[in-house]
Scaffold this motif. Structure first.
Motif, PDB file in Angstrom:
ATOM      1  N   PHE A  90      10.873  12.543  -3.138  1.00 44.64           N
ATOM      2  CA  PHE A  90       9.474  12.549  -3.584  1.00 44.64           C
ATOM      3  C   PHE A  90       8.526  12.387  -2.390  1.00 44.64           C
ATOM      4  O   PHE A  90       7.592  13.167  -2.200  1.00 44.64           O
ATOM      5  N   ALA A  91       8.775  11.371  -1.573  1.00 42.24           N
ATOM      6  CA  ALA A  91       7.890  11.094  -0.433  1.00 42.24           C
ATOM      7  C   ALA A  91       7.890  12.261   0.544  1.00 42.24           C
ATOM      8  O   ALA A  91       6.839  12.691   1.048  1.00 42.24           O
ATOM      9  N   CYS A  92       9.064  12.798   0.782  1.00 40.73           N
ATOM     10  CA  CYS A  92       9.216  13.898   1.740  1.00 40.73           C
ATOM     11  C   CYS A  92       8.473  15.139   1.226  1.00 40.73           C
ATOM     12  O   CYS A  92       7.715  15.781   1.968  1.00 40.73           O
ATOM     13  N   ALA A  93       8.656  15.463  -0.049  1.00 37.12           N
ATOM     14  CA  ALA A  93       8.032  16.671  -0.611  1.00 37.12           C
ATOM     15  C   ALA A  93       6.511  16.515  -0.697  1.00 37.12           C
ATOM     16  O   ALA A  93       5.765  17.468  -0.450  1.00 37.12           O
ATOM     17  N   LEU A  94       6.058  15.306  -1.030  1.00 33.45           N
ATOM     18  CA  LEU A  94       4.619  15.102  -1.136  1.00 33.45           C
ATOM     19  C   LEU A  94       3.955  15.225   0.241  1.00 33.45           C
ATOM     20  O   LEU A  94       2.905  15.861   0.395  1.00 33.45           O
ATOM     21  N   ALA A  95       4.602  14.641   1.252  1.00 31.34           N
ATOM     22  CA  ALA A  95       4.062  14.725   2.617  1.00 31.34           C
ATOM     23  C   ALA A  95       4.043  16.178   3.087  1.00 31.34           C
ATOM     24  O   ALA A  95       3.060  16.631   3.698  1.00 31.34           O
ATOM     25  N   ALA A  96       5.107  16.908   2.778  1.00 34.92           N
ATOM     26  CA  ALA A  96       5.157  18.321   3.182  1.00 34.92           C
ATOM     27  C   ALA A  96       4.050  19.105   2.481  1.00 34.92           C
ATOM     28  O   ALA A  96       3.393  19.956   3.090  1.00 34.92           O
ATOM     29  N   ALA A  97       3.823  18.790   1.194  1.00 38.18           N
ATOM     30  CA  ALA A  97       2.770  19.491   0.441  1.00 38.18           C
ATOM     31  C   ALA A  97       1.393  19.197   1.037  1.00 38.18           C
ATOM     32  O   ALA A  97       0.472  20.013   0.952  1.00 38.18           O
ATOM     33  N   LYS A  98       1.228  18.034   1.666  1.00 36.73           N
ATOM     34  CA  LYS A  98      -0.045  17.695   2.323  1.00 36.73           C
ATOM     35  C   LYS A  98      -0.132  18.302   3.730  1.00 36.73           C
ATOM     36  O   LYS A  98      -1.095  18.083   4.443  1.00 36.73           O
ATOM     37  N   TYR A 138       1.110   8.826   4.062  1.00 37.76           N
ATOM     38  CA  TYR A 138      -0.095   8.041   4.357  1.00 37.76           C
ATOM     39  C   TYR A 138      -0.858   7.702   3.078  1.00 37.76           C
ATOM     40  O   TYR A 138      -2.100   7.730   3.037  1.00 37.76           O
ATOM     41  N   ILE A 139      -0.104   7.404   2.041  1.00 38.05           N
ATOM     42  CA  ILE A 139      -0.700   7.030   0.759  1.00 38.05           C
ATOM     43  C   ILE A 139      -0.492   5.542   0.570  1.00 38.05           C
ATOM     44  O   ILE A 139       0.584   5.012   0.889  1.00 38.05           O
ATOM     45  N   HIS A 140      -1.510   4.871   0.047  1.00 34.85           N
ATOM     46  CA  HIS A 140      -1.350   3.452  -0.222  1.00 34.85           C
ATOM     47  C   HIS A 140      -0.318   3.273  -1.331  1.00 34.85           C
ATOM     48  O   HIS A 140      -0.508   3.727  -2.451  1.00 34.85           O
ATOM     49  N   ALA A 141       0.777   2.640  -0.991  1.00 38.33           N
ATOM     50  CA  ALA A 141       1.863   2.481  -1.951  1.00 38.33           C
ATOM     51  C   ALA A 141       2.359   1.050  -1.863  1.00 38.33           C
ATOM     52  O   ALA A 141       2.507   0.502  -0.774  1.00 38.33           O
ATOM     53  N   GLU A 142       2.623   0.451  -3.020  1.00 37.53           N
ATOM     54  CA  GLU A 142       3.095  -0.927  -3.013  1.00 37.53           C
ATOM     55  C   GLU A 142       4.259  -1.076  -3.960  1.00 37.53           C
ATOM     56  O   GLU A 142       4.238  -0.542  -5.065  1.00 37.53           O
ATOM     57  N   GLY A 143       5.265  -1.817  -3.533  1.00 38.03           N
ATOM     58  CA  GLY A 143       6.404  -2.108  -4.396  1.00 38.03           C
ATOM     59  C   GLY A 143       6.307  -3.532  -4.913  1.00 38.03           C
ATOM     60  O   GLY A 143       5.888  -4.434  -4.182  1.00 38.03           O
ATOM     61  N   PHE A 144       6.683  -3.730  -6.162  1.00 37.93           N
ATOM     62  CA  PHE A 144       6.653  -5.068  -6.768  1.00 37.93           C
ATOM     63  C   PHE A 144       7.952  -5.333  -7.504  1.00 37.93           C
ATOM     64  O   PHE A 144       8.587  -4.404  -8.000  1.00 37.93           O
ATOM     65  N   ALA A 145       8.271  -6.620  -7.657  1.00 38.05           N
ATOM     66  CA  ALA A 145       9.308  -7.010  -8.608  1.00 38.05           C
ATOM     67  C   ALA A 145       8.697  -6.855  -9.994  1.00 38.05           C
ATOM     68  O   ALA A 145       7.587  -7.344 -10.251  1.00 38.05           O
ATOM     69  N   MET A 180       1.369  16.032  -7.305  1.00 41.67           N
ATOM     70  CA  MET A 180       0.689  14.746  -7.100  1.00 41.67           C
ATOM     71  C   MET A 180       0.116  14.611  -5.689  1.00 41.67           C
ATOM     72  O   MET A 180      -0.183  13.509  -5.250  1.00 41.67           O
ATOM     73  N   LYS A 181      -0.074  15.724  -4.994  1.00 41.68           N
ATOM     74  CA  LYS A 181      -0.404  15.588  -3.577  1.00 41.68           C
ATOM     75  C   LYS A 181      -1.773  14.950  -3.330  1.00 41.68           C
ATOM     76  O   LYS A 181      -2.040  14.466  -2.239  1.00 41.68           O
ATOM     77  N   ASP A 182      -2.636  14.919  -4.345  1.00 42.28           N
ATOM     78  CA  ASP A 182      -3.952  14.305  -4.143  1.00 42.28           C
ATOM     79  C   ASP A 182      -4.043  12.862  -4.635  1.00 42.28           C
ATOM     80  O   ASP A 182      -5.116  12.260  -4.603  1.00 42.28           O
ATOM     81  N   THR A 183      -2.941  12.308  -5.070  1.00 40.72           N
ATOM     82  CA  THR A 183      -2.982  10.917  -5.528  1.00 40.72           C
ATOM     83  C   THR A 183      -3.298  10.006  -4.335  1.00 40.72           C
ATOM     84  O   THR A 183      -2.914  10.306  -3.200  1.00 40.72           O
ATOM     85  N   ASP A 184      -4.026   8.910  -4.578  1.00 41.33           N
ATOM     86  CA  ASP A 184      -4.358   8.061  -3.427  1.00 41.33           C
ATOM     87  C   ASP A 184      -3.703   6.684  -3.477  1.00 41.33           C
ATOM     88  O   ASP A 184      -3.828   5.900  -2.534  1.00 41.33           O
ATOM     89  N   ALA A 185      -2.988   6.389  -4.566  1.00 42.96           N
ATOM     90  CA  ALA A 185      -2.281   5.101  -4.618  1.00 42.96           C
ATOM     91  C   ALA A 185      -1.143   5.206  -5.621  1.00 42.96           C
ATOM     92  O   ALA A 185      -1.310   5.782  -6.697  1.00 42.96           O
ATOM     93  N   VAL A 186      -0.007   4.674  -5.252  1.00 42.29           N
ATOM     94  CA  VAL A 186       1.155   4.709  -6.143  1.00 42.29           C
ATOM     95  C   VAL A 186       1.815   3.337  -6.128  1.00 42.29           C
ATOM     96  O   VAL A 186       1.966   2.722  -5.065  1.00 42.29           O
ATOM     97  N   LEU A 187       2.166   2.845  -7.310  1.00 38.27           N
ATOM     98  CA  LEU A 187       2.883   1.573  -7.404  1.00 38.27           C
ATOM     99  C   LEU A 187       4.343   1.822  -7.747  1.00 38.27           C
ATOM    100  O   LEU A 187       4.661   2.815  -8.410  1.00 38.27           O
ATOM    101  N   PHE A 188       5.199   0.929  -7.301  1.00 30.33           N
ATOM    102  CA  PHE A 188       6.642   1.038  -7.568  1.00 30.33           C
ATOM    103  C   PHE A 188       7.122  -0.305  -8.103  1.00 30.33           C
ATOM    104  O   PHE A 188       6.878  -1.338  -7.476  1.00 30.33           O
ATOM    105  N   LEU A 189       7.799  -0.274  -9.228  1.00 26.28           N
ATOM    106  CA  LEU A 189       8.312  -1.509  -9.825  1.00 26.28           C
ATOM    107  C   LEU A 189       9.816  -1.434  -9.997  1.00 26.28           C
ATOM    108  O   LEU A 189      10.343  -0.403 -10.423  1.00 26.28           O
TER     109      LEU A 189
END
Ligand code: BG6
Length: 368
Positions: A343-351, A248-255, A218-227
């Motif tokens: 996940f965040a650590c591995a994705l950043a390393a892959a970038k 440095y990916i736009h990520a947002e968490g929601f209820a 998923m290293k090229d994804t540009d936005a991820v949501l978390f619920l």
């Protein structure tokens, strides 16, 4: 120094079972009574507290947010969680019966320090949950409960977060013990459950290969949501924060319950959405989150689901499933956040990014 790991962050993620175990160590007797003699606050003060306000920043504030669910349930004391910089500059209702709990890994965060100074000026007692011995916040508080996470070097906080939740839970169980249990059996059981967490966290770490493979793809994804719902909500916020900080990916968490009140407009084919699923043993919570997953899937998004072992209700709706061991609801954040950190650590390393020192961030922010 990195114990064979490529980065401090990976090392610290793997130290989490020990961080939790060390934070629990020596803080209860064989009969399950909490012994927190190190708190220098008078027991009569803790017995008469009628409100708790947690002040913190960043990841530490999310640890406070998790704590609210547990402490209100165990102690029947209202708990507010405030970002320290917001608390300081409004006119908060604080008096001698308020316990302000400041959570800070470094003990040097200026926003948090200013908040506790303000609280003490208003007559509140301040109890600090701090990782760094002798730090300014520890020195300026009425009482200190140290987390025993050991030094955290990576800028993005991981093991400190788990040990902060653990320490806050010890405090909550202690307050419940002092003030007369509302749910005596449940509280004793929770201490046992806390003791089982290091092993469960280790099980999640043992399955990290799957999380890393998904992250790399998923290293090229540009936005991820978390619920997430209930205690899964602050975990969603923390998962999003980790991804922003490191990759440095736009990520947002929601209820999760908020989905239909706005965020669902963001759901479209190809969108990546993490969902933290409560245990099926809490059907009211669980069923609602499963419906959210169905709604997201029906709109073509990819669902990455964190669910308990044996919960097959999500199998047909999830693109990817990360399993965590069976854990009581209030303890779930300590296992469900771990795949999100990996996940965040591995994705950043892959970038090819600097995982330990992300751009523009400082480990400890000593200006307001
Ligand atoms: C931030 C750090 O600036 O400060 C975060 O980058 C951390 O990782 C936050 O959660 C709060 O820091 P502390 O030391 O008060 O827990």
């Amino acid at each position: 120094v990195k114990d064979g790991f490529d980065t401090f962050m990976e090392k610290e993620i793997h130290e989490q079972p020990k961080a939790v175990a060390d934070t629990l160590l020596g803080r209860h007797d064989e009969d399950g009574n909490l012994v927190l003699d190190e708190l220098r606050v008078d027991e009569s003060v803790l017995r008469t507290v009628d409100k708790i306000i947690v002040v913190a920043c960043g990841t530490a504030a999310y640890a406070g947010h998790v704590t609210k669910y547990a402490v209100e349930h165990w102690c029947r004391i209202p708990v507010e969680v405030e970002l320290a910089h917001e608390f300081r500059y409004r006119d908060p209702v604080v008096d001698v019966r308020t316990l302000v709990v400041a959570i800070s890994q470094s003990g040097e965060t200026m926003d948090t320090l200013m908040a506790i100074r303000h609280a003490r000026e208003q007559g509140a007692k301040v109890l600090a949950i701090v990782n760094t011995h002798g730090s300014t916040i520890a020195r300026e508080s009425d009482a200190v409960l140290y987390t025993h996470a050991g030094p955290e070097v990576a800028v993005a906080s991981t093991k400190a977060f788990l040990s902060q939740i653990t320490a806050c839970y010890l405090l909550g169980l202690y307050l419940s013990q002092l003030r007369g249990y509302k749910y005596p059996d449940e509280v004793a059981g929770y201490l046992d459950e806390l003791g089982r967490l290091p092993e469960k966290i280790q099980q999640v770490l043992d399955a990290e290969g799957h999380v890393k493979d998904v992250a790399r793809a998923m290293k090229d994804t540009d936005a991820v949501l978390f619920l997430g719902r209930h205690v899964g909500y602050p975990v969603a916020l923390e998962g999003a924060l980790k991804l922003k900080e490191l990759a440095y990916i736009h990520a947002e968490g929601f209820a999760a319950g908020e989905l239909k009140h706005g965020p669902i407009a963001l759901i479209e084919p190809g969108r990546d959405v993490f969902v933290i699923v409560p245990t099926p043993r809490r059907p009211l919570l669980h069923n609602k989150v499963v419906s959210n997953i169905q709604e997201i899937r029906a709109r073509g998004a990819r669902t990455l689901v964190i669910a308990e072992e044996g919960d097959d209700s999500i199998d047909q709706w999830a693109e990817v499933i990360f399993r965590v061991p069976r854990t009581p609801t209030l303890m779930m954040p300590l296992v469900t956040v771990v795949p999100l950190q990996i996940f965040a650590c591995a994705l950043a390393a892959a970038k090819g990014l600097d995982v330990d020192q992300p751009r523009n961030l400082a480990k400890s922010v000593t200006v307001e």
